[in-house]
Design an enzyme around this catalytic site. Structure first.
Site, PDB file in Angstrom:
ATOM      1  N   GLY A 220       0.820  -1.199   0.000  1.00  0.00           N
ATOM      2  CA  GLY A 220       0.000   0.000   0.000  1.00  0.00           C
ATOM      3  C   GLY A 220       0.861   1.258   0.000  1.00  0.00           C
ATOM      4  O   GLY A 220       1.943   1.306  -0.596  1.00  0.00           O
ATOM      5  N   SER A 221       0.396   2.264   0.708  1.00  0.00           N
ATOM      6  CA  SER A 221       1.029   3.583   0.630  1.00  0.00           C
ATOM      7  C   SER A 221       2.399   3.658   1.283  1.00  0.00           C
ATOM      8  O   SER A 221       3.105   4.653   1.098  1.00  0.00           O
ATOM      9  CB  SER A 221       0.109   4.633   1.248  1.00  0.00           C
ATOM     10  OG  SER A 221      -1.040   4.817   0.446  1.00  0.00           O
ATOM     11  N   THR A 222       2.817   2.647   2.064  1.00  0.00           N
ATOM     12  CA  THR A 222       4.186   2.689   2.580  1.00  0.00           C
ATOM     13  C   THR A 222       5.194   2.633   1.426  1.00  0.00           C
ATOM     14  O   THR A 222       6.322   3.115   1.562  1.00  0.00           O
ATOM     15  CB  THR A 222       4.472   1.537   3.571  1.00  0.00           C
ATOM     16  OG1 THR A 222       4.358   0.280   2.902  1.00  0.00           O
ATOM     17  CG2 THR A 222       3.511   1.593   4.753  1.00  0.00           C
TER      18      THR A 222
END
Length: 490
Positions: A220-222
Site C-alpha cells: 500500500g502507501s508505505t
C-alpha cells in the site's frame, strides 16, 4: 590359466571394483546426505546425547536451552522459555520434524558439529569432557520483542512486527502472530508431538508461518517512500507539484484511481510532493510514477533491496518484488504500492531504516555472536553495509517529509518529547479489493534527529476495524508502543 578360471577371476575383480565404487559413493559422495537424513536414527541419538547450545537475547536472557533427562537414547530435551513470543526467532528442534528458524540456520553451531568447533571438540575428547554445542547470541532486544508480541496478541491481530537498529541492521524484534509454542513440537512424548504437529498444520491461521520473512504482502502507501526517494534522487524537490485531483483515469483504460475516501489532495489545484506524502494522495503518486517511468522506479527499488534473491538473516528471506509492469496503467498502480507489488515486512522496515541511516542500507542481521559453553567468543558478527540507496541530502529531505506524515497520522500512543518519522499504508488485496478487508501498515523510525529504532507493523485484514481499517487507526498505535519499548530499553 584356462579360459573358465580367467572368466571367473575377471568377474570377481569386476565385483570387487563395483563394491569399492559403491563403498566410496556411500561413504564419501553421499555421506553428508545420509548423515543429514532425518530417518537416520543413529545421528539423531548422537545429537541428543550432547547438550545443544543455547539461543540468547541481548542482556543474556535464554530463549532456547536443553535440559537433561533420564532417557538413555534422548538424553537432552529442548526447552523454550516464553516460547510463543520468540517462536519466529528460535523455531523448534524436534525428534521427528526438521528444525526451523535459528534452530535450522545455526544447527551445526548449536549441535557442536560445525568445523569452527573442531579444536573445542578435540579438547573435549582429550580431557574427557562431555561435548556441547556453542551458544548463539541474537540481536533481539527482549523489551522490544515482548512489547510487540503483547500488542499484537492482546488485540488478537494476525500479522507481523519487526524492528531494526538503522545504523547496524541489527534486528531488535521479530514477531509473527498468531504464534505457537515450540515446546509442543520439541517434546519427547511422540503422541503429544504428533498431535501438536497435526493441529498446527491444520490451523487455517498458519501459526508456524513466520510472516516477517516468509510471506509478502501488498505494501500500500508505505511504498510511496520508494517512489518519493526516486523523485528526490532524480532532481525533483519536496516542492515538486503534482495533481491534487480526487481521482484520475488510468492511462488506456476506463478505470478511475481515487484518493482515500475520494478526497482532494489539499485545497489547491496541485499539491507539493511533501504534502502529497503527508496526505498519502494516490492520484499524486500515480502521476509521479508516470513522470519517473518504470526504469527509474525499478532502479530505486533495487537499491532498497527489493528483488534480492539470496537475503539471509541468517534464515532465508523470501524475495520482495514489484511484479510485472506491462503498461502505464500498471505503472500508476505500482507507484502506490498496489497491483503486483509484494514486500515482506522485513523489506519494508529496511526501507525506513535506510532513510533513517542517511540513505545507507545495512544488511539485516539476527545473529550477534557465537559463544562457546565456557563463554569464549568464537565469532562476532560485524555490521555490514549493503548499498547506498540514496544520497544523504535526499534521505534528510525524505525524513522531514515523513515527520510531516506522522503529524497527520491519527491513533493513540504518541510519545511526548520524541519526534517520529513515519508512513502509513492501507493495502487493498483479494479478488474483490473494495469488498475485502485491507491490510494495515505503519512504518516509522525514531528519534527522527538520531534514529535508534525503525519499526514496521503489518496487520492482516484490517485487524478489528475490518473494511474501515487504516494504517493510522490499526497499526500506528502498535508501532509507537514498540518504539517506546525500544527507546526505554536502550
Amino acid at each position: 590359466m584356462n579360459t573358465p578360471l580367467r572368466r571367473v577371476a575377471l568377474a570377481m575383480m569386476g565385483m570387487i571394483v563395483l563394491l569399492l565404487a559403491n563403498t566410496t559413493y556411500v561413504q564419501v559422495i553421499k555421506s553428508d546426505d545420509y548423515r543429514n537424513d532425518p530417518r537416520n536414527q543413529r545421528v539423531l541419538y548422537e545429537e541428543y546425547s550432547r547438550e545443544r547450545g543455547k539461543i540468547i537475547v541481548a542482556g543474556g536472557g535464554v530463549i532456547a536451552t536443553s535440559e537433561e533427562t533420564n532417557n538413555t537414547k534422548l538424553r537432552f530435551l529442548r526447552k523454550y522459555p516464553n516460547g510463543p513470543a520468540y517462536a519466529p526467532v528460535t523455531g523448534f528442534y524436534s525428534v521427528s520434524y526438521s528444525p526451523t528458524q535459528l534452530e535450522k540456520a545455526e544447527n551445526p553451531i548449536l549441535n557442536g558439529t560445525d568445523s569452527a568447533l573442531f579444536v573445542r571438540r578435540l579438547s573435549d575428547l582429550i580431557t574427557g569432557r562431555d561435548p556441547k554445542g556453542a551458544n548463539v547470541e541474537t540481536t533481539v532486544n527482549p523489551k522490544v520483542q515482548e512489547a510487540a508480541y503483547k500488542q499484537m496478541t492482546d488485540k488478537g491481530f494476525t500479522g507481523s512486527v519487526v524492528a531494526l537498529r538503522p545504523d547496524t541492521g541489527e534486528i531488535l524484534g521479530m514477531v509473527s502472530t498468531p504464534s505457537y509454542d515450540p515446546n509442543r513440537i520439541a517434546t519427547h512424548d511422540s503422541s503429544a508431538r504428533q498431535k501438536a504437529w497435526v493441529e498446527l498444520n491444520d490451523d487455517k491461521d498458519k501459526p508456524m508461518l513466520n510472516r516477517t520473512i516468509s510471506e509478502n504482502y501488498p505494501p500500500g502507501s508505505t511504498f510511496k517512500l520508494v517512489l518519493a526517494a526516486a523523485a528526490l534522487e532524480n532532481g525533483m524537490g519536496k516542492d515538486h507539484q503534482l495533481t491534487a485531483a480526487p481521482n484520475i483515469q488510468l492511462p488506456g483504460t476506463r478505470t478511475r484511481l481515487e484518493n482515500f475516501d475520494g478526497n482532494k489532495c489539499g485545497s489547491a489545484a496541485t499539491a507539493s510532493l511533501e504534502e502529497a506524502l503527508a496526505r498519502s494522495c494516490n492520484t499524486a503518486f500515480a502521476e509521479l510514477a508516470g513522470q519517473l517511468g518504470e526504469t527509474k522506479l525499478r532502479n530505486q527499488a533495487k537499491k532498497f533491496g527489493i528483488g534480492e534473491q539470496d537475503l539471509k538473516i541468517p534464515m532465508s528471506v523470501v524475495p520482495s518484488s514489484l511484479g510485472d509492469i506491462p503498461d502505464d496503467a500498471a505503472l500508476f498502480q505500482t507507484g502506490i504500492g498496489q497491483r503486483d507489488v509484494k514486500l515482506t515486512p522485513l523489506q519494508d522496515v529496511m526501507i525506513a531504516a535506510t532513510i533513517a541511516n542517511g540513505g545507507m542500507r545495512m544488511e539485516p542481521q539476527l545473529k550477534k555472536r557465537i559463544v562457546t559453553h565456557d563463554v569464549s567468543v568464537l565469532d562476532e558478527i560485524e555490521p555490514k553495509q549493503a548499498e547506498r540507496a540514496m544520497s544523504a541530502s535526499s534521505a534528510e529531505t525524505l525524513k522531514q517529509m515523513m515527520i510531516k506524515s506522522e503529524e497527520r497520522t491519527t491513533g493513540p500512543g504518541k510519545i511526548s518529547g520524541v519526534t517520529i518519522a513515519s508512513k502509513t499504508g492501507t493495502a487493498e488485496h483479494g479478488a474483490n479489493p473494495k469488498l475485502t478487508k485491507p491490510h494495515a501498515w505503519y512504518v516509522a523510525f525514531a528519534p527522527a534527529d538520531k534514529p535508534k529504532i525503525a519499526v514496521v507493523v503489518m496487520v492482516e485484514d484490517g485487524g478489528d476495524r475490518g473494511l474501515e481499517a487504516t494504517g493510522g487507526s490499526v497499526a500506528a498505535p502498535i508501532g509507537r508502543a514498540v518504539i517506546r519499548a525500544g527507546l526505554e530499553g536502550g
